[in-house]
Design an enzyme around this catalytic site. Sequence first.
Site, PDB file in Angstrom:
ATOM      1  N   GLN A   1       0.839  -1.195   0.000  1.00 40.53           N
ATOM      2  CA  GLN A   1       0.000   0.000   0.000  1.00 40.53           C
ATOM      3  C   GLN A   1       0.879   1.252   0.000  1.00 40.53           C
ATOM      4  O   GLN A   1       1.760   1.377   0.843  1.00 40.53           O
ATOM      5  CB  GLN A   1      -0.874   0.023   1.258  1.00 40.53           C
ATOM      6  CG  GLN A   1      -1.840   1.193   1.319  1.00 40.53           C
ATOM      7  CD  GLN A   1      -2.619   1.222   2.634  1.00 40.53           C
ATOM      8  OE1 GLN A   1      -2.025   1.236   3.701  1.00 40.53           O
ATOM      9  NE2 GLN A   1      -3.928   1.217   2.541  1.00 40.53           N
TER      10      GLN A   1
ATOM     11  N   SER B   1       0.473   6.574   2.654  1.00 42.79           N
ATOM     12  CA  SER B   1       1.103   7.582   3.529  1.00 42.79           C
ATOM     13  C   SER B   1       2.316   8.223   2.875  1.00 42.79           C
ATOM     14  O   SER B   1       3.012   7.598   2.065  1.00 42.79           O
ATOM     15  CB  SER B   1       1.566   6.930   4.838  1.00 42.79           C
ATOM     16  OG  SER B   1       0.520   6.254   5.453  1.00 42.79           O
TER      17      SER B   1
ATOM     18  N   GLU C   1      -9.802  -2.103   5.226  1.00 35.50           N
ATOM     19  CA  GLU C   1      -8.593  -2.232   6.043  1.00 35.50           C
ATOM     20  C   GLU C   1      -8.938  -2.175   7.538  1.00 35.50           C
ATOM     21  O   GLU C   1      -8.366  -2.876   8.352  1.00 35.50           O
ATOM     22  CB  GLU C   1      -7.612  -1.102   5.681  1.00 35.50           C
ATOM     23  CG  GLU C   1      -6.233  -1.298   6.287  1.00 35.50           C
ATOM     24  CD  GLU C   1      -5.229  -0.234   5.848  1.00 35.50           C
ATOM     25  OE1 GLU C   1      -5.585   0.630   5.012  1.00 35.50           O
ATOM     26  OE2 GLU C   1      -4.102  -0.261   6.356  1.00 35.50           O
TER      27      GLU C   1
HETATM   28  C1  LIG Z   1       3.162  -0.930  11.324  1.00 39.57           C
HETATM   29  C2  LIG Z   1       2.663   0.109  10.374  1.00 39.57           C
HETATM   30  C3  LIG Z   1       2.395  -0.234   9.078  1.00 39.57           C
HETATM   31  C4  LIG Z   1       1.985   0.728   8.170  1.00 39.57           C
HETATM   32  N1  LIG Z   1       1.777   0.338   6.879  1.00 39.57           N
HETATM   33  C5  LIG Z   1       1.446   1.272   5.978  1.00 39.57           C
HETATM   34  C6  LIG Z   1       1.333   0.916   4.606  1.00 39.57           C
HETATM   35  O1  LIG Z   1       1.537  -0.250   4.222  1.00 39.57           O
HETATM   36  N2  LIG Z   1       1.042   1.871   3.713  1.00 39.57           N
HETATM   37  C7  LIG Z   1       0.820   3.148   4.098  1.00 39.57           C
HETATM   38  O2  LIG Z   1       0.505   3.966   3.225  1.00 39.57           O
HETATM   39  N3  LIG Z   1       0.921   3.541   5.390  1.00 39.57           N
HETATM   40  C8  LIG Z   1       1.243   2.627   6.332  1.00 39.57           C
HETATM   41  N4  LIG Z   1       1.377   2.995   7.653  1.00 39.57           N
HETATM   42  C9  LIG Z   1       1.267   4.416   8.013  1.00 39.57           C
HETATM   43  C10 LIG Z   1       0.073   4.758   8.888  1.00 39.57           C
HETATM   44  O3  LIG Z   1      -1.104   4.759   8.124  1.00 39.57           O
HETATM   45  C11 LIG Z   1       0.374   6.127   9.515  1.00 39.57           C
HETATM   46  O4  LIG Z   1       1.504   5.968  10.381  1.00 39.57           O
HETATM   47  C12 LIG Z   1      -0.787   6.649  10.298  1.00 39.57           C
HETATM   48  O5  LIG Z   1      -1.859   6.987   9.453  1.00 39.57           O
HETATM   49  C13 LIG Z   1      -0.400   7.899  11.144  1.00 39.57           C
HETATM   50  O6  LIG Z   1       0.248   8.854  10.368  1.00 39.57           O
HETATM   51  P1  LIG Z   1       1.629   9.493  10.850  1.00 39.57           P
HETATM   52  O7  LIG Z   1       2.540   8.377  11.222  1.00 39.57           O
HETATM   53  O8  LIG Z   1       2.073  10.441   9.819  1.00 39.57           O
HETATM   54  O9  LIG Z   1       1.281  10.267  12.207  1.00 39.57           O
HETATM   55  P2  LIG Z   1       0.656  11.723  12.328  1.00 39.57           P
HETATM   56  O10 LIG Z   1      -0.504  11.841  11.389  1.00 39.57           O
HETATM   57  O11 LIG Z   1       1.749  12.719  12.215  1.00 39.57           O
HETATM   58  O12 LIG Z   1       0.094  11.710  13.798  1.00 39.57           O
HETATM   59  C14 LIG Z   1       0.900  12.021  14.946  1.00 39.57           C
HETATM   60  C15 LIG Z   1      -0.006  12.033  16.173  1.00 39.57           C
HETATM   61  O13 LIG Z   1      -0.980  13.100  16.058  1.00 39.57           O
HETATM   62  C16 LIG Z   1      -2.302  12.573  16.221  1.00 39.57           C
HETATM   63  N5  LIG Z   1      -3.250  13.271  15.337  1.00 39.57           N
HETATM   64  C17 LIG Z   1      -3.030  13.632  14.053  1.00 39.57           C
HETATM   65  N6  LIG Z   1      -4.134  14.237  13.544  1.00 39.57           N
HETATM   66  C18 LIG Z   1      -5.068  14.223  14.533  1.00 39.57           C
HETATM   67  C19 LIG Z   1      -6.412  14.685  14.635  1.00 39.57           C
HETATM   68  N7  LIG Z   1      -7.035  15.263  13.594  1.00 39.57           N
HETATM   69  N8  LIG Z   1      -7.084  14.509  15.802  1.00 39.57           N
HETATM   70  C20 LIG Z   1      -6.478  13.906  16.859  1.00 39.57           C
HETATM   71  N9  LIG Z   1      -5.190  13.464  16.828  1.00 39.57           N
HETATM   72  C21 LIG Z   1      -4.497  13.609  15.688  1.00 39.57           C
HETATM   73  C22 LIG Z   1      -2.189  11.109  15.801  1.00 39.57           C
HETATM   74  O14 LIG Z   1      -3.222  10.335  16.382  1.00 39.57           O
HETATM   75  C23 LIG Z   1      -0.805  10.739  16.341  1.00 39.57           C
HETATM   76  O15 LIG Z   1      -0.882  10.426  17.711  1.00 39.57           O
HETATM   77  C24 LIG Z   1       1.793   2.071   8.582  1.00 39.57           C
HETATM   78  C25 LIG Z   1       2.051   2.427   9.915  1.00 39.57           C
HETATM   79  C26 LIG Z   1       2.488   1.456  10.799  1.00 39.57           C
HETATM   80  C27 LIG Z   1       2.777   1.870  12.220  1.00 39.57           C
END
Ligand SMILES: Cc1cc2nc3c(=O)[nH]c(=O)nc-3n(C[C@H](O)[C@H](O)[C@H](O)COP(=O)(O)OP(=O)(O)OC[C@H]3O[C@@H](n4cnc5c(N)ncnc54)[C@H](O)[C@@H]3O)c2cc1C
Length: 395
Positions: A128, A131, A246
Amino acid sequence: MDLRYSPQDEAFRAEIREWLAREVPAHGAPPPPGDWPARREYDTAWQRKLFDAGYAGIAWPAEFGGRGLPITQQLVYLEEYSRAEAPYISVNFVGLMHAGPTLIAEGSDEQRRMHLPRILRGEAIWCQGFSEPGAGSDLASLATRAERHGGEYVVSGQKIWSTRAHVADYCELLVRTDPAASKHKGITWLILDMRQPGIEVRPMRTLDGESHFCELFLDEVRVPVTNRVGAENDGWRVANVTLRFERGTAFAQHIITMRAQIRKLVTLAMTRRSERGSGWDSDAVRAKVGRLEASVEALWRMTQMCVSEAERTGAPAPFGSAVKLRYSELSQEIAELALRLVGEPILARADQGGVSTSEIVREYLWSLQYTIAAGTSQIQRNLIAERILGLPKGR
Ligand SMILES: Cc1cc2nc3c(=O)[nH]c(=O)nc-3n(C[C@H](O)[C@H](O)[C@H](O)COP(=O)(O)OP(=O)(O)OC[C@H]3O[C@@H](n4cnc5c(N)ncnc54)[C@H](O)[C@@H]3O)c2cc1C
């Protein structure tokens, strides 16, 4: 929908139980963690065995290689699969659990004919590419650009956290096709063939020392327009279909596998001895394990509702966010209790009553990701508040 099992479902259960009892031990143990080419071999060979025996895509349409059986038999399959401790779905996860279902719901007939049978036979592994470094929770801010040149899109940008991309053949890719439109309106969902020039896959190292996911760098990668799923600039809607699978149904296998994790907790508690007796002699431990078991059973019922909803409407409802939220928190509670039950020997990584403490440490570290992957718990709570409870949108 009536989710009670019929005599036909129970006959199916007996058939698959017998097959799994024979084939799971014959397939052997998985390769050591971190050997991804070997893991791909192991998983795809197992998927092929499932397909040949008629146990791949139980509820997928028969015209695309599935069995077209009732959804109750899909649930029976999952229960028996977990009971037999059959191989974890691993490299086939994205293809089977959300890329394939998205193609069934939104793809063209040509896309379905080309991809679905190959996913079911274990011939095509998907990852996928949603992100980006600047687009996680706020996924609609994604910046990977796709410009249309005749019959092709030319794609440049960066993706991150792409799980198992280093062994993938295809990627479900979100790109920006109209930078002038508002952020949810200019996105398109593409099928990216990973084996072509312009794609660099860089594995990333996690705190357990392994490389589960990767960065993807895309430099003028050409994607035929025929690989677009849904209309141009309608990708946000299609992505939400993917995310609903998902969050709503993709974890069904993991959830039913929690029954085995509860059994492991009991074994651990019984084995761990101190001057006060075994861990199982503690009222607090028994109460905690009992509460976790009840939670797992309740979550399995919620999953059954989601799976049946997906069957009825074509994709799971927003209720899937509640399943995903509860699943991720429960996983962490189970993994943490396992760690506590072993206690100090965990530091020596000495095995405990036939249970590998290294595995317990790995499961604990791995469980930390559940409240982030597929949308963080905060995001699931926002979705539950807005889309299920109808509360006003947060700022
Ligand atoms: C093991 C694993 C596998 C993954 N696999 C994939 C994959 O295959 N493909 C892919 O595309 N992505 C993948 N991801 C990415 C995943 O979808 C993102 O890590 C996730 O959506 C969070 O985004 P971020 O890491 O940028 O955190 P951020 O969006 O920067 O968030 C940081 C913090 O702020 C909080 N926050 C942000 N916005 C809000 C809001 N509006 N209200 C309240 N709190 C908020 C979040 O909850 C979090 O605690 C994976 C992640 C992990 C950990």
